[in-house]
Design an enzyme around this catalytic site. Structure first.
Site, short mmCIF file in Angstrom:
data_model
loop_
_atom_site.label_atom_id
_atom_site.label_comp_id
_atom_site.label_asym_id
_atom_site.label_seq_id
_atom_site.Cartn_x
_atom_site.Cartn_y
_atom_site.Cartn_z
N THR A 135 32.01 24.19 4.20
CA THR A 135 32.63 22.89 4.47
C THR A 135 33.87 22.59 3.50
O THR A 135 34.08 23.76 2.25
CB THR A 135 31.70 21.78 3.75
OG1 THR A 135 32.24 20.58 3.29
CG2 THR A 135 30.97 22.29 2.47
N ASP A 136 35.00 21.82 3.67
CA ASP A 136 35.91 21.59 2.72
C ASP A 136 35.45 21.18 1.29
O ASP A 136 36.28 21.21 0.36
CB ASP A 136 36.99 20.93 3.28
CG ASP A 136 36.49 19.64 3.53
OD1 ASP A 136 35.42 18.98 3.55
OD2 ASP A 136 37.48 18.78 4.06
N GLU A 137 34.18 20.66 1.14
CA GLU A 137 33.75 19.67 0.03
C GLU A 137 33.81 20.86 -1.33
O GLU A 137 33.58 20.30 -2.10
CB GLU A 137 32.43 18.94 0.44
CG GLU A 137 32.69 17.96 1.52
CD GLU A 137 31.59 17.07 1.69
OE1 GLU A 137 30.93 16.80 0.75
OE2 GLU A 137 31.43 16.58 2.68
N TYR A 184 25.25 18.94 -2.83
CA TYR A 184 25.38 19.28 -1.71
C TYR A 184 26.56 20.43 -1.74
O TYR A 184 26.29 21.57 -1.33
CB TYR A 184 25.70 18.11 -0.46
CG TYR A 184 26.59 18.91 0.65
CD1 TYR A 184 25.65 19.60 1.64
CD2 TYR A 184 27.84 18.48 0.96
CE1 TYR A 184 26.20 20.25 3.01
CE2 TYR A 184 28.23 19.15 2.19
CZ TYR A 184 27.71 19.80 3.13
OH TYR A 184 28.18 20.60 4.15
N LYS A 188 26.45 24.45 -1.15
CA LYS A 188 27.37 25.34 -0.16
C LYS A 188 28.25 26.18 -1.02
O LYS A 188 28.58 27.34 -0.54
CB LYS A 188 28.26 24.14 0.74
CG LYS A 188 27.27 23.34 1.59
CD LYS A 188 26.71 24.20 2.55
CE LYS A 188 27.77 24.82 3.90
NZ LYS A 188 26.67 25.31 4.90
P1 NAD Z 1 22.96 18.79 10.73
O1 NAD Z 1 22.02 18.36 9.53
O2 NAD Z 1 23.18 17.98 11.52
O3 NAD Z 1 22.07 20.15 11.22
C1 NAD Z 1 21.57 20.96 10.22
C2 NAD Z 1 20.52 21.89 11.03
O4 NAD Z 1 19.79 22.80 10.23
C3 NAD Z 1 19.09 20.98 11.59
O5 NAD Z 1 18.97 21.25 12.98
C4 NAD Z 1 17.96 21.40 10.82
O6 NAD Z 1 16.81 21.39 11.44
C5 NAD Z 1 18.27 23.10 10.48
N1 NAD Z 1 17.86 23.44 9.16
C6 NAD Z 1 17.98 22.56 7.94
N2 NAD Z 1 17.11 23.54 7.20
C7 NAD Z 1 16.77 24.58 7.59
C8 NAD Z 1 16.06 25.74 7.35
N3 NAD Z 1 15.35 25.88 6.04
N4 NAD Z 1 15.74 26.60 8.30
C9 NAD Z 1 16.04 26.71 9.29
N5 NAD Z 1 16.83 25.45 9.97
C10 NAD Z 1 17.01 24.46 9.14
O7 NAD Z 1 24.19 19.56 9.95
P2 NAD Z 1 25.79 19.55 10.47
O8 NAD Z 1 26.30 18.50 10.16
O9 NAD Z 1 25.59 20.09 11.99
O10 NAD Z 1 26.27 20.94 9.73
C11 NAD Z 1 26.04 22.09 10.17
C12 NAD Z 1 26.63 23.01 9.11
O11 NAD Z 1 28.09 23.06 9.07
C13 NAD Z 1 26.11 22.98 7.69
O12 NAD Z 1 25.96 24.19 7.37
C14 NAD Z 1 27.32 22.09 7.08
O13 NAD Z 1 27.33 22.46 5.69
C15 NAD Z 1 28.37 22.60 7.86
N6 NAD Z 1 29.62 21.57 7.71
C16 NAD Z 1 29.27 20.36 8.37
C17 NAD Z 1 30.27 19.33 8.44
C18 NAD Z 1 30.23 18.02 9.00
O14 NAD Z 1 31.03 17.22 9.07
N7 NAD Z 1 28.93 17.74 9.48
C19 NAD Z 1 31.55 19.78 8.19
C20 NAD Z 1 31.63 20.96 7.43
C21 NAD Z 1 30.67 21.83 7.41
P1 TYD Z 2 29.53 10.86 5.22
O1 TYD Z 2 29.52 10.80 6.93
O2 TYD Z 2 28.40 10.98 4.51
O3 TYD Z 2 30.42 12.33 5.06
P2 TYD Z 2 30.69 13.18 3.55
O4 TYD Z 2 30.17 12.53 2.59
O5 TYD Z 2 30.48 14.52 3.72
O6 TYD Z 2 32.21 12.93 3.37
O7 TYD Z 2 30.57 10.09 4.68
C1 TYD Z 2 31.87 9.89 4.91
C2 TYD Z 2 32.84 8.84 4.00
O8 TYD Z 2 32.13 7.48 4.34
C3 TYD Z 2 32.41 9.15 2.50
O9 TYD Z 2 33.65 9.04 1.91
C4 TYD Z 2 31.21 8.23 2.02
C5 TYD Z 2 31.65 6.91 2.90
N1 TYD Z 2 30.35 6.39 3.42
C6 TYD Z 2 30.21 5.05 3.42
O10 TYD Z 2 31.35 4.13 2.93
N2 TYD Z 2 29.03 4.14 3.74
C7 TYD Z 2 27.97 4.81 4.47
O11 TYD Z 2 26.94 4.26 4.55
C8 TYD Z 2 28.10 6.22 4.43
C9 TYD Z 2 26.96 7.09 5.06
C10 TYD Z 2 29.16 6.88 4.04
#
Ligand code: NAD
Ligand code: TYD
Length: 378
Positions: A135-137, A184, A188
């Site tokens: 992630t970019d975080e 988080y 990461k």
């Molecule tokens: P998500 O929470 O929707 O899915 C995570 C998946 O991992 C789930 O299916 C869960 O069952 C599985 N999982 C969790 N713990 C596990 C374990 N111990 N063993 C096996 N499986 C396990 O997450 P997402 O939003 O799809 O993100 C996927 C990846 O992309 C993550 O690594 C996250 O850090 C990264 N990412 C997400 C975003 C975003 O905006 N969602 C952005 C950048 C990077």
């Molecule tokens: P989120 O979807 O949790 O992603 P991330 O924290 O990884 O960026 O949140 C996106 C943005 O929205 C973040 O600035 C937090 C804000 N947010 C709210 O204001 N209210 C909410 O209920 C949630 C879940 C997020």
């Protein structure tokens, strides 16, 4: 040529899009989706491809080293795309241990299983790849130096012609120093370091990509966009953290999956690529777009649900601005986001409204309790 590909976290949001893309685009590959099925994992996300002949699902925990090692040997895995993680910042604030366990120890267990498995083969690391999705975080937070936003000097197809703003001069680059703030992002960041350490120490072919906020179908409704779509539909309050001034850079999930496909096949080993949409939005502005879209698609008066906006206590350590510069990926591999933001939001809202059963399944039972506990004091 990598043919037996282990995708971890394939039952989650982004993982399910990656699994679907690989299963349908590469019938000659065997795709092994390994997922623990935590609260965020949902096999309903993959209903349409579950019977594909090149697809196998395995329920397992990435922390379970012995199981992972034996699966890697059994399936002769030669490529790994690692997405499994705990992914929600708010949960990490409440329960950091789970994040360290899965994101740090789980990634390490996967790396070590891959090393042992691959090193024991005659060809060792040749033709192998461990691709870690991050992630970019991890880069921390940027300043909001242009509160009204400016038209940036770059062009992309991703952002809307009217919006297309940047809220500061600085962007995250691949060379930006890591500076994570939440449990988080700290977990990461740690996993990213372990992945690079396995390249530098053992010579394992690894790759890391850092992506901005994704949106689209199958996202768990604890994240901003699906949570708000569902709340608007039910006319529940929309909890906006702080003043809604925080800025995020949004990318449609299928564009992320396409980038992963490209990088898996053509990315340079040991490199890092940033993936983002050049598509910054202040939360409050984004929320208004979502409200108008849901209202319109439900046949309500457009904007009537603005009254649901409820400003609540800010998230602890809430990062102000994320903005990613993905020009390296555009320049070197020719990737660009394909969707205009309006198009992406429209598709997303439509999907959640059309797939109410998917949403209702998730938001009943345990999640209902979590939601109430999370928001009752806000
Ligand atoms: P998500 O929470 O929707 O899915 C995570 C998946 O991992 C789930 O299916 C869960 O069952 C599985 N999982 C969790 N713990 C596990 C374990 N111990 N063993 C096996 N499986 C396990 O997450 P997402 O939003 O799809 O993100 C996927 C990846 O992309 C993550 O690594 C996250 O850090 C990264 N990412 C997400 C975003 C975003 O905006 N969602 C952005 C950048 C990077
Ligand atoms: P989120 O979807 O949790 O992603 P991330 O924290 O990884 O960026 O949140 C996106 C943005 O929205 C973040 O600035 C937090 C804000 N947010 C709210 O204001 N209210 C909410 O209920 C949630 C879940 C997020």
């Amino acid at each position: 040529m990598k043919r037996n590909i282990l995708i971890t976290g394939g039952a989650g949001f982004i993982g399910s899009h990656v699994v679907r893309l690989f299963v349908t685009k590469y019938p000659e590959y065997r795709i092994i989706n390994l997922d623990k099925l935590t609260y965020a994992g949902n096999l309903a996300n993959l209903k349409d491809i579950e019977h594909a002949p090149n697809y196998t699902f395995v329920k397992a925990d990435i922390c379970d080293f012995e199981t992972i090692l034996s699966l890697m040997r059994q399936y002769e895995v030669d490529g790994i795309i690692h997405l499994a993680a705990e992914s929600h910042v708010d949960r990490s604030i409440r329960d950091p241990f789970t994040f360290a366990r899965t994101n740090v120890m789980g990634t390490l267990s996967l790396l070590e299983a891959a090393r042992r498995c691959w090193e024991s083969r005659p060809e060792r690391f040749e033709g192998k790849l461990f691709y870690h999705i991050s992630t970019d975080e991890v880069y921390g937070a940027l300043e909001l130096t242009r509160p009204e936003g400016i038209k940036p000097p770059f062009s992309t197809t991703a952002s809307s012609a009217e919006h297309h703003l940047a809220y500061g001069e600085e962007f995250f680059l691949e060379t930006t120093k890591y500076n994570p703030h939440s449990p988080y992002s700290a977990s990461k960041a740690s996993s990213d370091h372990f992945v690079r350490a396995y390249h530098d120490t053992y010579g394992m072919p690894t790759l890391v990509t850092n992506c901005s906020n994704n949106y689209g179908p199958y996202q768990f409704p604890e994240k901003l966009i699906p949570l708000f779509i569902n709340n608007i539909r039910h006319r529940r309050p929309l909890p906006v953290y702080g003043k809604g001034e925080n800025v995020r850079d949004w990318l449609y999930v299928e564009d992320h999956a396409r980038a992963i496909d490209l990088i898996f096949h053509r990315g340079k080993v040991a490199e890092t690529y940033n993936i983002g949409g050049f598509n910054e939005w202040k939360n409050i502005d984004l929320i208004k777009v979502v409200i108008r879209t849901v209202d319109r698609l439900l046949g309500r008066h457009e904007g009537e649900d603005m009254k649901l906006i409820t400003f609540v206590t800010d998230r602890a350590g809430h990062d102000l601005r994320y903005a990613i510069d993905s020009s390296k990926l555009q320049r070197e591999l020719g990737w660009e986001p394909s969707l205009q933001f309006e198009e992406g939001i429209e598709k997303t809202v439509r999907w959640y409204l059309d797939n109410q059963a998917w949403m209702d399944n998730i938001t009943s039972g345990d999640y209902e309790k979590y939601y109430d506990e999370m928001y009752k004091n806000r």
